[in-house]
Design an enzyme around this catalytic site. Structure first.
Site, PDB file in Angstrom:
ATOM      1  N   HIS A 239       0.860  -1.194   0.000  1.00 38.79           N
ATOM      2  CA  HIS A 239       0.000   0.000   0.000  1.00 38.79           C
ATOM      3  C   HIS A 239       0.894   1.242   0.000  1.00 38.79           C
ATOM      4  CE1 HIS A 239      -2.870   3.008   1.345  1.00 38.79           C
ATOM      5  NE2 HIS A 239      -3.832   2.158   1.054  1.00 38.79           N
ATOM      6  N   CYS A 277      -3.495   2.555  -4.611  1.00 31.21           N
ATOM      7  CA  CYS A 277      -4.401   3.399  -3.826  1.00 31.21           C
ATOM      8  C   CYS A 277      -4.360   4.797  -4.430  1.00 31.21           C
ATOM      9  CB  CYS A 277      -4.020   3.433  -2.351  1.00 31.21           C
ATOM     10  SG  CYS A 277      -5.144   4.526  -1.433  1.00 31.21           S
ATOM     11  N   HIS A 304      -7.560   0.638  -4.931  1.00 36.10           N
ATOM     12  CA  HIS A 304      -8.381   1.448  -4.019  1.00 36.10           C
ATOM     13  C   HIS A 304      -8.811   2.683  -4.799  1.00 36.10           C
ATOM     14  CE1 HIS A 304      -6.559  -0.027   0.098  1.00 36.10           C
ATOM     15  NE2 HIS A 304      -7.134  -0.994  -0.599  1.00 36.10           N
ATOM     16  N   ASP A 347     -12.925   3.620  -1.053  1.00 34.46           N
ATOM     17  CA  ASP A 347     -12.191   3.880   0.175  1.00 34.46           C
ATOM     18  C   ASP A 347     -12.636   5.230   0.713  1.00 34.46           C
ATOM     19  OD1 ASP A 347     -10.279   3.307   2.050  1.00 34.46           O
ATOM     20  OD2 ASP A 347      -8.564   3.801   0.789  1.00 34.46           O
ATOM     21  N   HIS A 348     -12.546   5.360   2.017  1.00 30.74           N
ATOM     22  CA  HIS A 348     -12.759   6.650   2.684  1.00 30.74           C
ATOM     23  C   HIS A 348     -14.001   7.382   2.212  1.00 30.74           C
ATOM     24  CE1 HIS A 348      -8.246   6.864   3.899  1.00 30.74           C
ATOM     25  NE2 HIS A 348      -8.837   5.745   4.243  1.00 30.74           N
ATOM     26  N   TYR A 364     -14.743   4.632   7.093  1.00 30.14           N
ATOM     27  CA  TYR A 364     -15.396   3.367   6.724  1.00 30.14           C
ATOM     28  C   TYR A 364     -16.887   3.371   7.087  1.00 30.14           C
ATOM     29  CZ  TYR A 364     -10.821   1.855   5.396  1.00 30.14           C
ATOM     30  OH  TYR A 364      -9.622   1.769   4.738  1.00 30.14           O
TER      31      TYR A 364
HETATM   32  C1  DNO Z   1      -6.622   3.204   5.338  1.00 34.61           C
HETATM   33  C2  DNO Z   1      -6.100   2.001   4.679  1.00 34.61           C
HETATM   34  C3  DNO Z   1      -4.746   1.584   5.188  1.00 34.61           C
HETATM   35  C4  DNO Z   1      -4.336   0.246   4.590  1.00 34.61           C
HETATM   36  C5  DNO Z   1      -2.994  -0.243   5.064  1.00 34.61           C
HETATM   37  C6  DNO Z   1      -2.594  -1.486   4.311  1.00 34.61           C
HETATM   38  O1  DNO Z   1      -7.756   3.518   5.230  1.00 34.61           O
HETATM   39  O2  DNO Z   1      -6.101   2.137   3.304  1.00 34.61           O
HETATM   40  O3  DNO Z   1      -4.794   1.489   6.571  1.00 34.61           O
HETATM   41  O4  DNO Z   1      -5.272  -0.724   4.929  1.00 34.61           O
HETATM   42  O5  DNO Z   1      -2.025   0.712   4.897  1.00 34.61           O
HETATM   43  O6  DNO Z   1      -1.591  -2.139   4.988  1.00 34.61           O
END
Ligand code: DNO
Length: 390
Positions: A239, A277, A304, A347-348, A364
């Site tokens: 990531h 991501c 992501h 995400d987010h 989340y």
């Molecule tokens: C945050 C996530 C990160 C991710 C880690 C993977 O929202 O995208 O915490 O899960 O960095 O190891």
């Protein structure tokens, strides 16, 4: 791409039944009951896999199999910890789970100064304020030499903030930066004792660890796990650093196209890949996220989808999935063309429509992520139609 969703296990208030109703196909999760460094027994992996399958879904991606700090800073137990990691990987392979997300960020996984930043439409979003971040570093963490990492105008604003900031605001800052965001990823810093003191103790072994050393430690780790990954066809996907810049005087090594190129070449194997991501990368003005997607798609194993909006002064906010700095439609084209049915999760999400009272992990939410998944699903359908017409 496969539509996946990060789910925090049977205790998650968002149930698998809810996820089926909104079009989720694959689950992204982890054995959250184990601390970093502990073995993931095959029986526990299978039990969770069966629980997910019983709801008509599949466990597609592990996020994360955490890498212990000692592996990152090359402490005395690193080889033993790597051996345990290899055993956990083999156990995942035996269960047929092939995509494993992890990160190599020292101590701090991801950083935001405000987890409930009010937006004009009444929702709240995650927010990064550079002055407040500097305030934490200089005045609360009181890190030696921290001033050197910020330009004079930021230092002036830190002094101005120091004259007005309330105790409650200071506590909120500590909570956002090192308690809530880290709590559900790397184990809690809350509970008894000062979180700031615990955080300082975690940072201490990184004193003097340079970017080059951290890179070498990542290479060492990857070389050690690659035989297991080849044997079980496990796709490791690192990531990117969030935000993509060094923090609190500790190096970070997955911040830019150059960093990712270095990482992929250091161990040039398909099984050594990337979590693309888009959101983390988009928080760095230096990153051309679409160009990076084109370049790194062949080694991307997990996507992501989200995007930030960059604001003056080095601040940024999570943008709606439809209009941030990154053109997510173009990203979908790039990854759909890859043709490997890559797992993708939004995400987010925003906090909205009652999410705020449910105690979800920051970023989340249910409604916010559901809206984003709806938007992204629409973009995916449009891209697939485009392809059919070509
Ligand atoms: C945050 C996530 C990160 C991710 C880690 C993977 O929202 O995208 O915490 O899960 O960095 O190891």
């Amino acid at each position: 791409m496969e539509k996946t969703w990060r789910w925090f296990g049977p205790a998650d208030k968002i149930t698998l039944e809810m996820l089926r109703q909104i079009g989720v196909e694959g689950i992204v999760t982890a054995l959250h009951q184990y601390a970093p460094g502990e073995l993931w027994p095959e029986a526990d992996i299978r039990a969770l896999q069966e629980y997910i399958a019983a709801a008509g879904l599949r466990w597609s991606v592990v996020e994360s199999l955490p890498v212990s700090e000692e592996i990152k800073y090359a402490g005395p137990n690193r080889d033993a910890l790597i051996e345990t990691y290899r055993e956990s990987l083999a156990n995942l392979g035996r269960c047929g789970i092939h995509t494993i997300c992890y990160n190599f960020m020292p101590v701090l996984d991801w950083a935001r100064t405000d987890l409930e930043h009010p937006m004009p439409d009444g929702t709240t979003a995650l927010y990064f304020d550079r002055v407040r971040f500097a305030y934490f570093d200089i005045k609360i963490l009181a890190r030696e030499g921290a001033e050197k990492d910020f330009p004079p105008e930021v230092l002036e604003q830190v002094e101005a903030l120091d004259r007005t900031i309330t105790q409650a605001e200071k506590e909120q800052l500590v909570d956002a930066l090192i308690v809530k965001t880290q709590g559900f990823v790397n184990g809690p810093l809350g509970g008894e004792g000062s979180p700031v003191a615990k955080f300082r103790a975690l940072m201490a072994p990184y004193a003097g660890v340079t970017k080059e050393q951290l890179r070498e430690n990542l290479r060492y780790f990857l070389e050690a796990i690659m035989p297991v990954c080849r044997e079980w066809d496990l796709r490791m996907c690192i990531h990117p650093d969030d935000p993509p810049m060094p923090v609190f005087g500790m190096p970070r090594i997955i911040c830019s196209a150059d960093d990712i190129r270095w990482m992929l070449n250091a161990v040039d194997d398909f099984h050594n890949g990337l979590t693309f991501c888009a959101g983390s990368l988009s928080a760095g003005a230096h990153n051309d996220v679409e160009a990076m997607a084109r370049e790194f798609a062949p080694r991307t194993h997990f996507v992501h989808l989200r995007t930030c909006q960059l604001l003056p002064g080095g601040n940024f906010v999570e943008a709606p999935h439809t209009n941030g700095r990154v053109d997510l439609v173009e990203l979908i084209r790039i990854f759909e063309r890859e043709g490997r049915d890559l797992p993708m999760r939004v995400d987010h999400g925003r906090t909205m429509l009652g999410d705020e009272t449910r105690g979800y992990n920051p970023g989340y939410s249910f409604h916010g992520r559901m809206l984003a998944l709806g938007q992204v699903s629409g973009m995916m359908a449009a891209v697939q139609n485009e392809f059919k017409k070509q």
